[in-house]
Design an enzyme around this catalytic site. Structure first.
Site, PDB file in Angstrom:
ATOM      1  N   HIS A  46     -46.994 -60.818 -45.047  1.00 11.90           N
ATOM      2  CA  HIS A  46     -45.913 -60.186 -45.814  1.00 11.90           C
ATOM      3  C   HIS A  46     -45.018 -61.285 -46.390  1.00 11.90           C
ATOM      4  O   HIS A  46     -44.790 -62.312 -45.740  1.00 11.90           O
ATOM      5  CB  HIS A  46     -45.104 -59.255 -44.906  1.00 11.90           C
ATOM      6  CG  HIS A  46     -44.139 -58.413 -45.681  1.00 11.90           C
ATOM      7  ND1 HIS A  46     -42.947 -58.913 -46.144  1.00 11.90           N
ATOM      8  CD2 HIS A  46     -44.212 -57.140 -46.121  1.00 11.90           C
ATOM      9  CE1 HIS A  46     -42.318 -57.966 -46.828  1.00 11.90           C
ATOM     10  NE2 HIS A  46     -43.070 -56.874 -46.830  1.00 11.90           N
TER      11      HIS A  46
ATOM     12  N   GLU B  95     -48.025 -56.796 -53.450  1.00 12.97           N
ATOM     13  CA  GLU B  95     -46.572 -56.671 -53.464  1.00 12.97           C
ATOM     14  C   GLU B  95     -45.961 -57.826 -54.249  1.00 12.97           C
ATOM     15  O   GLU B  95     -45.776 -58.924 -53.700  1.00 12.97           O
ATOM     16  CB  GLU B  95     -46.016 -56.708 -52.031  1.00 12.97           C
ATOM     17  CG  GLU B  95     -46.512 -55.593 -51.151  1.00 12.97           C
ATOM     18  CD  GLU B  95     -45.568 -55.348 -49.989  1.00 12.97           C
ATOM     19  OE1 GLU B  95     -44.973 -54.266 -49.937  1.00 12.97           O
ATOM     20  OE2 GLU B  95     -45.401 -56.257 -49.158  1.00 12.97           O
TER      21      GLU B  95
HETATM   22  P1  PGA Z   1     -39.437 -52.109 -50.301  1.00 13.39           P
HETATM   23  O1  PGA Z   1     -40.334 -53.071 -49.384  1.00 13.39           O
HETATM   24  O2  PGA Z   1     -40.152 -50.780 -50.391  1.00 13.39           O
HETATM   25  O3  PGA Z   1     -38.137 -52.000 -49.573  1.00 13.39           O
HETATM   26  O4  PGA Z   1     -39.322 -52.763 -51.634  1.00 13.39           O
HETATM   27  C1  PGA Z   1     -41.724 -53.088 -49.473  1.00 13.39           C
HETATM   28  C2  PGA Z   1     -42.299 -54.044 -48.478  1.00 13.39           C
HETATM   29  O5  PGA Z   1     -41.697 -55.094 -48.249  1.00 13.39           O
HETATM   30  O6  PGA Z   1     -43.350 -53.809 -47.869  1.00 13.39           O
END
Ligand code: PGA
Length: 243
Positions: A97, A165
């Site tokens: 992440h 992401e």
């Molecule tokens: P968010 O985070 O939905 O708060 O943007 C997503 C994540 O970090 O997995």
């Protein structure tokens, strides 16, 4: 023509937003949602809340961990091993992440965690994505290629989850547009098939997902990884309904 799977995943990454009591309370509510067979909700509570959340949801929902150490045991102050997470009932683990990468997880560490997770019998959720700086330098595609190649090269994964992401979209309210996300999906598929030909990755989008935008992503992706909006019962339920 894309063939997107039947099942849509909602991975709820609660980060460090909730206390143990709040996590248990939200888990109990989530376990009482009526969820159709084409959707799967998985909760990712903090390490501290993990065991209680597992007890609270019983067999109704699956649980994942937000991180894990690659060593099975040893002198690793503050860490939890993949093996212990599995023993405590984790099915999934987030790996790489961007918040962990920002705290020091290099591509090499991410690769070790991938191997350890698979060795422990966990399903890894490999998180990849470019920063704003990457966009101005190496570019999105090259960043995705290098993150995927190093994470996947020494590991055989049966069920591989990849969360795309874009780092600049996480927690900012500035979600990526579905057209760019679909392009990123194509890159991820192309790179993965070369490194891991037998694997059909399940690809999610993450970054400022809410009930009002989730439908645009679940049309083109296998699901979503949600942070902030997954840590409140109303928005969690709303996302599940709209996806
Ligand atoms: P968010 O985070 O939905 O708060 O943007 C997503 C994540 O970090 O997995």
């Amino acid at each position: 023509m894309k063939v997107i799977g039947f099942m849509k995943y909602l991975f709820a990454n609660w980060k460090m937003y909730l206390s143990v009591d709040e996590s248990i309370a939200l888990a109990k509510k989530a376990a009482s949602f009526s969820i159709t067979k084409d959707k799967k909700l998985v909760l990712f509570p903090s390490a501290l809340a993990f065991t209680d959340v597992k007890k609270a949801v019983g067999k109704k929902l699956e649980i994942g961990a937000q991180d894990g150490h690659w060593e099975k045991s040893g002198a690793e102050t503050g860490d939890v091993s993949m093996h212990d997470l599995k023993a405590e009932g984790a099915e999934y683990v987030l790996i790489g992440h961007s918040e962990r990468r920002a705290d020091g997880d290099t591509d090499e560490i991410v690769a070790r965690k991938m191997q350890s997770a698979v060795g422990a019998g966990l399903k890894p959720v490999l998180c990849v994505g470019e920063t704003k700086e990457d966009l101005n330098t190496v570019g999105r595609d090259e960043r995705l290629r290098s993150q995927l190649t190093s994470a996947l090269k020494n590991v055989v994964v049966k069920e591989l989850f990849i969360a795309y992401e874009p780092v600049w979209a996480i927690g900012t309210g500035d979600d990526d547009n579905p057209k760019d996300v679909a392009e990123a999906r194509d890159i991820i598929e192309k790179v993965t098939i070369v490194i891991s030909p037998a694997t059909k990755p399940i690809i999610l989008y993450g970054g400022s997902v809410e009930a009002k935008n989730v439908g645009g992503y679940t049309e083109i992706m296998d699901g979503v990884l949600v942070g902030g909006a997954s840590a409140k019962v109303g928005s969690l339920r709303g996302i599940l309904r709209e996806m």
